[in-house]
Design an enzyme around this catalytic site. Structure first.
Site, short mmCIF file in Angstrom:
data_model
loop_
_atom_site.label_atom_id
_atom_site.label_comp_id
_atom_site.label_asym_id
_atom_site.label_seq_id
_atom_site.Cartn_x
_atom_site.Cartn_y
_atom_site.Cartn_z
N ASP A 14 47.42 45.84 61.13
CA ASP A 14 46.47 45.06 61.92
C ASP A 14 46.71 43.56 61.87
O ASP A 14 46.76 42.89 62.91
CB ASP A 14 45.03 45.41 61.53
N ASN B 185 50.03 42.71 63.59
CA ASN B 185 49.91 42.76 65.04
C ASN B 185 49.27 41.49 65.59
O ASN B 185 49.66 40.98 66.65
CB ASN B 185 49.05 43.96 65.46
N TYR C 192 48.43 58.67 57.39
CA TYR C 192 48.94 57.57 56.57
C TYR C 192 49.61 58.06 55.30
O TYR C 192 49.19 59.06 54.71
CB TYR C 192 47.78 56.65 56.16
N GLY D 40 35.05 46.72 72.93
CA GLY D 40 35.87 47.74 73.56
C GLY D 40 35.96 47.53 75.06
O GLY D 40 36.24 46.43 75.55
N ALA E 262 45.00 47.11 70.29
CA ALA E 262 44.30 46.32 71.31
C ALA E 262 43.41 45.26 70.67
O ALA E 262 43.41 44.10 71.09
CB ALA E 262 43.48 47.23 72.21
N ASP F 283 43.66 43.99 67.68
CA ASP F 283 44.51 43.01 67.00
C ASP F 283 45.09 42.02 68.01
O ASP F 283 45.20 40.82 67.73
CB ASP F 283 45.65 43.71 66.26
#
Length: 321
Positions: free
Chosen positions: A28, A31, A100, A226, A256, A258
């Site tokens: 994050d 980015n 992960y 969002g 998005a 980030d």
């Protein structure tokens, strides 16, 4: 010259492509810095502050960053460790699911050396961190990170923070709330997401969320909504909703938020007011969801930024009650 640092974990990214996988690098705060590096002037100094292993994959990450103009400041190299790894799979609407492998990631030890952090944070205009940065650290390392951020802030740096709550990374929500609240007390620009903030802190709506953050001393909030855009609260802005760009069909929503963070912070560093900065950030975030993976092509990002509308009108930003 603008000098920024972003602190956290850059992982190896496996992106499902047909019957195979593509390998990249993402995380994050990385980015966010990627977006900033693309949009800032070429002479700007951009460093990713983390910890690396001594394995070939860590070498590959460092080479990738260097090739794209991203430094690593005083980030240590730790013997026997390696980067974390995550895999992304997408549904038909472009929504993500993640798997992960990060238990022995070198980045979990990025804040164990106060002297290295202090060196990395010296003479910065902005330092960006996230809730994921906090989540991967021990409580003792979180205190070191906070202390060094406070020291840098006292010397003139601004601190930006995206809470980015990921429940699986925290032992309990109460620990996340406590750690994030302490960091927010030294935050200049908060970049949270809704409804995550409501789920973690119990805020009934976006307005209450921003009020809570500003009561802690945060001066500026860009709350990501969002598909609905962003809510901006700052001195001189009593709450404005900045809608997202219309007509977007997401290919992959990875990164998005980030990307919004990086575009917003760059616009603010470049002198834009908060609402115009959010308009620019919405435009760039819309571009990120149109490509696979978290990192859009830097040249394409620069072209998109050049085309972005710089000042809001009545149809693009509205006052909120």
């Amino acid at each position: 010259m603008i000098r920024v640092a972003s602190v956290g974990d850059c992982m190896l990214e496996l992106q499902a492509r047909g019957s195979g996988w593509a390998l990249g690098h993402a995380g994050d705060t990385f980015n966010t810095l990627w977006m900033m590096r693309a949009l800032l002037p070429s002479e700007a100094e951009t460093d990713f502050v983390t910890a690396f292993g001594d394995d070939p994959f860590s070498d590959r990450q460092r080479d990738f960053m260097a090739a794209h103009g991203i430094g690593t400041a005083a980030s240590p190299r730790l013997p026997g460790l390696r980067p974390g790894l995550y895999a992304i799979t997408l549904d038909a609407a472009g929504e993500r699911s993640f798997t992960y492998w990060r238990a022995d990631s070198a980045a979990r030890r990025l804040a164990e050396d106060p002297g290295a952090l202090r060196h990395s944070f010296t003479r910065r205009d902005l330092i960006h961190v996230s809730g994921i940065t906090l989540a991967i650290l021990t409580p003792a390392a979180r205190r070191i990170l906070r202390d060094e951020l406070a020291r840098a802030r006292a010397a003139g740096a601004k601190v930006s923070f995206d809470p980015n709550w990921r429940p699986a990374l925290w032992p309990a929500p109460a620990e996340a709330r406590a750690a994030m609240t302490e960091l927010l007390k030294i935050t200049d620009i908060a970049l949270p997401s809704w409804p995550d903030e409501g789920a973690l802190f119990g805020d009934p709506d976006a307005k209450a969320c921003c009020a809570r953050l500003m009561a802690l001393g945060v001066r500026e909030v860009a709350l990501k909504l969002g598909a609905e855009g962003a809510w901006i609260a700052a001195p001189g802005t009593c709450g404005q909703t900045v809608p997202a760009c219309p007509g977007l069909t997401p290919l992959d929503t990875t990164g998005a938020g980030d990307g919004f963070n990086g575009a917003y912070l760059t616009a603010r560093l470049s002198g834009e007011a908060p609402v115009p900065a959010a308009l620019i950030a919405n435009r760039l975030a819309g571009m990120v969801i149109g490509v696979y993976g978290a990192l859009a092509d830097p040249e394409a990002l620069r072209r998109c930024r050049a085309e972005a509308r710089l000042t809001p009108g009545p149809a693009t930003a509205r006052q909120s009650d």
